[in-house]
Design a protein around this motif. Sequence first.
Motif, PDB file in Angstrom:
ATOM      1  N   GLN A  37       0.828  -1.208   0.000  1.00 58.60           N
ATOM      2  CA  GLN A  37       0.000   0.000   0.000  1.00 58.60           C
ATOM      3  C   GLN A  37       0.864   1.260   0.000  1.00 58.60           C
ATOM      4  OE1 GLN A  37      -2.161  -1.290   3.542  1.00 58.60           O
ATOM      5  NE2 GLN A  37      -4.061  -0.894   2.406  1.00 58.60           N
ATOM      6  N   ILE A  38       1.930   1.242   0.770  1.00 55.42           N
ATOM      7  CA  ILE A  38       2.835   2.393   0.831  1.00 55.42           C
ATOM      8  C   ILE A  38       3.512   2.600  -0.522  1.00 55.42           C
ATOM      9  CG2 ILE A  38       4.954   3.287   1.890  1.00 55.42           C
ATOM     10  CD1 ILE A  38       4.040   1.742   4.458  1.00 55.42           C
ATOM     11  N   LEU A  39       3.980   1.516  -1.120  1.00 53.61           N
ATOM     12  CA  LEU A  39       4.647   1.631  -2.422  1.00 53.61           C
ATOM     13  C   LEU A  39       3.688   2.119  -3.499  1.00 53.61           C
ATOM     14  CD1 LEU A  39       6.880  -1.558  -2.300  1.00 53.61           C
ATOM     15  CD2 LEU A  39       7.605   0.828  -2.034  1.00 53.61           C
ATOM     16  N   GLU A  40       2.449   1.673  -3.483  1.00 53.10           N
ATOM     17  CA  GLU A  40       1.460   2.147  -4.454  1.00 53.10           C
ATOM     18  C   GLU A  40       1.177   3.633  -4.254  1.00 53.10           C
ATOM     19  OE1 GLU A  40      -0.964   2.812  -7.479  1.00 53.10           O
ATOM     20  OE2 GLU A  40       0.296   1.056  -7.242  1.00 53.10           O
ATOM     21  N   SER A  41       1.094   4.062  -3.025  1.00 48.54           N
ATOM     22  CA  SER A  41       0.883   5.480  -2.738  1.00 48.54           C
ATOM     23  C   SER A  41       2.046   6.315  -3.271  1.00 48.54           C
ATOM     24  CB  SER A  41       0.729   5.668  -1.223  1.00 48.54           C
ATOM     25  OG  SER A  41       0.606   7.016  -0.900  1.00 48.54           O
ATOM     26  N   LEU A  42       3.270   5.836  -3.080  1.00 51.47           N
ATOM     27  CA  LEU A  42       4.434   6.549  -3.602  1.00 51.47           C
ATOM     28  C   LEU A  42       4.420   6.585  -5.132  1.00 51.47           C
ATOM     29  CD1 LEU A  42       7.192   5.202  -1.208  1.00 51.47           C
ATOM     30  CD2 LEU A  42       6.308   7.536  -1.314  1.00 51.47           C
ATOM     31  N   ALA A  43       4.027   5.488  -5.750  1.00 46.72           N
ATOM     32  CA  ALA A  43       3.962   5.427  -7.212  1.00 46.72           C
ATOM     33  C   ALA A  43       2.929   6.420  -7.742  1.00 46.72           C
ATOM     34  CB  ALA A  43       3.624   4.015  -7.674  1.00 46.72           C
ATOM     35  N   ARG A  44       1.755   6.503  -7.085  1.00 42.93           N
ATOM     36  CA  ARG A  44       0.734   7.478  -7.499  1.00 42.93           C
ATOM     37  C   ARG A  44       1.264   8.902  -7.374  1.00 42.93           C
ATOM     38  NH1 ARG A  44      -2.672   4.383  -4.249  1.00 42.93           N
ATOM     39  NH2 ARG A  44      -2.662   6.055  -2.718  1.00 42.93           N
ATOM     40  N   HIS A  45       1.963   9.170  -6.294  1.00 44.84           N
ATOM     41  CA  HIS A  45       2.531  10.504  -6.084  1.00 44.84           C
ATOM     42  C   HIS A  45       3.548  10.835  -7.176  1.00 44.84           C
ATOM     43  CE1 HIS A  45       3.953  14.047  -4.019  1.00 44.84           C
ATOM     44  NE2 HIS A  45       5.178  13.580  -4.066  1.00 44.84           N
ATOM     45  N   ARG A  46       4.408   9.884  -7.485  1.00 43.38           N
ATOM     46  CA  ARG A  46       5.408  10.102  -8.553  1.00 43.38           C
ATOM     47  C   ARG A  46       4.755  10.386  -9.891  1.00 43.38           C
ATOM     48  NH1 ARG A  46      10.267   6.109  -9.523  1.00 43.38           N
ATOM     49  NH2 ARG A  46      10.902   7.689 -11.004  1.00 43.38           N
ATOM     50  N   ARG A  47       3.717   9.614 -10.204  1.00 40.15           N
ATOM     51  CA  ARG A  47       3.014   9.835 -11.476  1.00 40.15           C
ATOM     52  C   ARG A  47       2.398  11.232 -11.507  1.00 40.15           C
ATOM     53  NH1 ARG A  47       1.399   4.365 -10.569  1.00 40.15           N
ATOM     54  NH2 ARG A  47      -0.598   5.057  -9.748  1.00 40.15           N
ATOM     55  N   ARG A  48       1.821  11.637 -10.395  1.00 36.49           N
ATOM     56  CA  ARG A  48       1.176  12.945 -10.330  1.00 36.49           C
ATOM     57  C   ARG A  48       2.182  14.079 -10.500  1.00 36.49           C
ATOM     58  NH1 ARG A  48      -1.405  12.306  -5.641  1.00 36.49           N
ATOM     59  NH2 ARG A  48       0.023  13.550  -4.432  1.00 36.49           N
ATOM     60  N   ILE A  49       3.327  13.999  -9.807  1.00 34.02           N
ATOM     61  CA  ILE A  49       4.288  15.095  -9.912  1.00 34.02           C
ATOM     62  C   ILE A  49       5.042  15.065 -11.241  1.00 34.02           C
ATOM     63  CG2 ILE A  49       4.494  15.366  -7.414  1.00 34.02           C
ATOM     64  CD1 ILE A  49       7.213  13.966  -7.585  1.00 34.02           C
ATOM     65  N   SER A  50       5.224  13.877 -11.812  1.00 34.81           N
ATOM     66  CA  SER A  50       5.918  13.783 -13.106  1.00 34.81           C
ATOM     67  C   SER A  50       5.068  14.319 -14.242  1.00 34.81           C
ATOM     68  CB  SER A  50       6.293  12.339 -13.406  1.00 34.81           C
ATOM     69  OG  SER A  50       7.229  11.880 -12.473  1.00 34.81           O
ATOM     70  N   ALA A  51       3.771  14.154 -14.147  1.00 32.08           N
ATOM     71  CA  ALA A  51       2.861  14.560 -15.226  1.00 32.08           C
ATOM     72  C   ALA A  51       2.598  16.065 -15.246  1.00 32.08           C
ATOM     73  CB  ALA A  51       1.535  13.822 -15.107  1.00 32.08           C
ATOM     74  N   GLY A  52       2.753  16.734 -14.120  1.00 31.08           N
ATOM     75  CA  GLY A  52       2.325  18.121 -14.062  1.00 31.08           C
ATOM     76  C   GLY A  52       3.403  19.180 -14.126  1.00 31.08           C
ATOM     77  N   GLY A  53       4.652  18.826 -14.140  1.00 29.45           N
ATOM     78  CA  GLY A  53       5.689  19.844 -14.011  1.00 29.45           C
ATOM     79  C   GLY A  53       6.332  20.360 -15.282  1.00 29.45           C
ATOM     80  N   ASP A  54       5.945  19.874 -16.450  1.00 34.94           N
ATOM     81  CA  ASP A  54       6.654  20.297 -17.674  1.00 34.94           C
ATOM     82  C   ASP A  54       6.158  21.572 -18.231  1.00 34.94           C
ATOM     83  OD1 ASP A  54       8.361  18.147 -17.597  1.00 34.94           O
ATOM     84  OD2 ASP A  54       6.909  16.858 -18.594  1.00 34.94           O
TER      85      ASP A  54
END
Length: 50
Positions: A33-50
């Motif tokens: 569950q912790i790893l999935e939460s981190l993966a969701r966070h990474r996807r969110r920050i990677s998609a929005g910063g360009d």
Amino acid sequence: MTLTPAPEKDTRDWIAQWYDNPRPCGWKKAAAQILESLARHRRRISAGGD
């Protein structure tokens, strides 16, 4: 970072107390569950910063 005297003393007192009476961390989620939460966070920050 320099702490003012009162917070520094409070922090040192807390550390000393912790070492005298340590308690285990009580995890509330499974590792998956912790790893999935981190993966969701990474996807969110990677998609929005360009």
